[in-house]
Design a protein around this motif. Structure first.
Motif, short mmCIF file in Angstrom:
data_model
loop_
_atom_site.label_atom_id
_atom_site.label_comp_id
_atom_site.label_asym_id
_atom_site.label_seq_id
_atom_site.Cartn_x
_atom_site.Cartn_y
_atom_site.Cartn_z
N GLY A 85 -73.93 142.26 1.91
CA GLY A 85 -75.30 142.58 1.53
C GLY A 85 -76.32 141.57 2.00
O GLY A 85 -76.55 141.40 3.19
N PHE A 86 -76.95 140.89 1.05
CA PHE A 86 -77.99 139.91 1.35
C PHE A 86 -77.44 138.72 2.12
O PHE A 86 -78.12 138.11 2.94
N SER A 87 -76.18 138.40 1.86
CA SER A 87 -75.54 137.25 2.49
C SER A 87 -74.12 137.62 2.90
O SER A 87 -73.60 138.66 2.48
N PRO A 88 -73.45 136.77 3.68
CA PRO A 88 -72.04 137.02 4.04
C PRO A 88 -71.06 136.69 2.91
O PRO A 88 -69.88 136.47 3.17
N LEU A 89 -71.53 136.67 1.66
CA LEU A 89 -70.67 136.40 0.52
C LEU A 89 -70.19 137.68 -0.16
O LEU A 89 -69.21 137.66 -0.91
N ASP A 90 -70.87 138.78 0.07
CA ASP A 90 -70.65 140.00 -0.70
C ASP A 90 -69.48 140.82 -0.15
O ASP A 90 -69.00 140.58 0.96
N GLY A 91 -69.04 141.79 -0.95
CA GLY A 91 -68.04 142.76 -0.49
C GLY A 91 -66.63 142.38 -0.84
O GLY A 91 -66.31 142.05 -1.99
N VAL A 92 -65.73 142.44 0.15
CA VAL A 92 -64.31 142.18 -0.09
C VAL A 92 -64.05 140.67 -0.10
O VAL A 92 -64.82 139.89 0.49
N PRO A 93 -62.97 140.23 -0.76
CA PRO A 93 -62.66 138.79 -0.76
C PRO A 93 -62.31 138.32 0.65
O PRO A 93 -61.81 139.08 1.48
N MET A 94 -62.59 137.05 0.93
CA MET A 94 -62.37 136.47 2.25
C MET A 94 -61.55 135.19 2.15
O MET A 94 -61.06 134.86 1.08
N GLY A 95 -61.43 134.48 3.25
CA GLY A 95 -60.62 133.26 3.25
C GLY A 95 -61.05 132.27 2.20
O GLY A 95 -60.24 131.79 1.40
N THR A 96 -62.36 131.95 2.18
CA THR A 96 -62.88 130.98 1.22
C THR A 96 -64.10 131.50 0.47
O THR A 96 -64.74 130.75 -0.26
N ARG A 97 -64.44 132.78 0.64
CA ARG A 97 -65.59 133.38 -0.02
C ARG A 97 -65.11 134.46 -0.99
O ARG A 97 -64.15 135.17 -0.70
N PRO A 98 -65.78 134.63 -2.14
CA PRO A 98 -65.24 135.48 -3.20
C PRO A 98 -65.40 136.97 -2.99
O PRO A 98 -64.69 137.77 -3.61
N GLY A 99 -66.36 137.39 -2.16
CA GLY A 99 -66.69 138.81 -2.13
C GLY A 99 -67.57 139.15 -3.32
O GLY A 99 -68.22 138.28 -3.90
N ALA A 100 -67.59 140.44 -3.68
CA ALA A 100 -68.48 140.91 -4.75
C ALA A 100 -68.24 140.12 -6.04
O ALA A 100 -67.11 139.86 -6.44
#
Length: 402
Positions: A231-246
């Motif tokens: 969404g607004f940032s590359p933090l949203d959505g599905v979980p990633m390597g070091t980012r939480p997602g939604a």
């Protein structure tokens, strides 16, 4: 033009990825070098391969030699000049994470454009400064070389407005608080080659899963982006390597108000300490987690599969059905186990996997009787940037003004 090259740069906080494409007489692009400078400011190492994958260089540098992105640009430039002595640098194309509301297409960078891109730094504080540092370094060293900014957000500008809204007071939308979507260069490449690889679905409803250390999904309708999980940032959505997602924004309020986390601490938590790494406590690398027998590692993998399948369901609803699913990027291209587990969770869509084809890596990995065709297709963001750069410079010959 036969001895001309296009340099493609993707600059991060501690790494500088680069590719070199030779422009052939017919305007075709041939990949001749691909490499990166890792460990900028800590343990700098330059590594590059030629177009066939053969190693060209692997050199370590001192911290003082490559303390910044600008230093890395200088070192990479010196090596490239030595390696490609008879080639003429035609242009440089850059991956720029955020184009805001202003840029829906690649753009030649002049002083006015650069100033506008600097104003977008608050929208992508961990990415944009490094993208711009590379542009600035080349402008200072070779101001005569045209540079083209290619945006990760641009491909998603075809979203209907309702898909990009947050239910906040309207003034925030007008100030730029909206869903932009990212990984657009990857999705654009997949949309470009689908008519050749999978013509039967290219004009239909397709969900593309760009699954890597950064991960998102995109809903395509006739090759255009309709919605995306970021969404607004590359933090949203599905979980990633070091980012939480939604994430429920109430969690952030709790972390700030009850746990006392500062903005800087929260930024570090969300960008560098969460996702697969945070859940497993072991690694952000899916390969390591799949090999581990640790229960938290297995839970992290299960969480990744669960939420990716959940988002496929959501995007299917947005599209009103789905004709094809495409996996791409590091995990999407190289992990048959993850592909199989996600597709097993999507069996309700009528998806049926050809196990042998999935193990081979496709490109088509669905069985003949599957109601939804499924594909594993390598992405190529660098080639997309090079194509944009060549096309824009050629269309604007004589118009490049500083």
């Amino acid at each position: 033009m036969s001895n001309s090259i296009i340099l493609v740069i993707n600059a991060g906080s501690s790494s500088l990825k680069f590719s070199v494409f030779r422009v052939n007489g017919a305007g075709n692009l041939q990949a001749v070098v691909r490499g990166q400078m890792d460990g900028i400011g800590t343990r700098p190492c330059l590594k590059a391969k030629d177009g066939t994958g053969a190693l060209l260089v692997e050199s370590d540098f001192t911290t003082s030699e490559a303390a910044t992105v600008a230093d890395a640009i200088t070192l990479v430039g010196t090596w490239l000049r030595e390696h490609l002595q008879h080639e003429l640098l035609f242009a440089v194309g850059h991956r720029v994470v955020h184009g805001g509301t202003q840029f829906s297409h690649p753009v030649l960078v002049n002083s006015e454009v650069f100033t506008t891109l600097e104003q977008l730094i608050p929208l992508a504080p961990l990415h944009q400064p490094h993208n711009l540092a590379a542009i600035r370094a080349i402008r200072e060293r070779q101001p005569q070389v045209p540079q083209v900014a290619c945006f990760d957000t641009a491909f998603h500008r075809t979203h209907p407005q309702v898909a990009d809204l947050y239910a906040l007071p309207w003034k925030y939308y007008e100030s730029g608080v909206r869903r932009y979507g990212f990984h657009g260069l990857s999705y654009e490449y997949i949309a470009l080659i689908l008519p050749k690889i999978a013509p039967e679905i290219s004009k239909g409803r397709v969900i593309v899963a760009h699954l890597g250390s950064g991960a998102s999904l995109c809903a395509l309708q006739a090759g255009k982006s309709i919605d995306s999980t970021m969404g607004f940032s590359p933090l949203d959505g599905v979980p990633m390597g070091t980012r939480p997602g939604a994430l429920d924004p109430g969690v952030l309020l709790h972390l700030a108000n009850q746990c006392g986390l500062s903005g800087v601490e929260m930024e570090k938590l969300l960008y560098k300490e969460s996702g697969l790494l945070g859940l497993s406590g072991i690694s952000s690398d899916m390969r390591i987690l799949l090999e581990s027998h640790d229960s938290r590692a297995q839970l992290a993998v299960e969480y990744f599969v669960y939420y990716t399948a959940k988002q496929i369901g959501a995007l299917t609803a947005v599209l009103g059905g789905v004709d094809g699913i495409v996996f791409t990027a590091g995990i999407g291209e190289h992990s048959p186990v993850i592909r199989a587990r996600i597709l097993q969770a999507c069996a309700w869509l009528g998806v049926s996997v050809d196990t042998a084809a999935n193990e081979r890596g496709g490109p088509c990995i669905s069985s003949a009787d599957s109601r939804v065709s499924v594909w594993a297709i390598p992405t190529n963001e660098e080639l997309m940037i090079a194509r944009h750069t060549l096309g824009l410079i050629n269309s604007r010959k004589g118009e490049y003004v500083e």
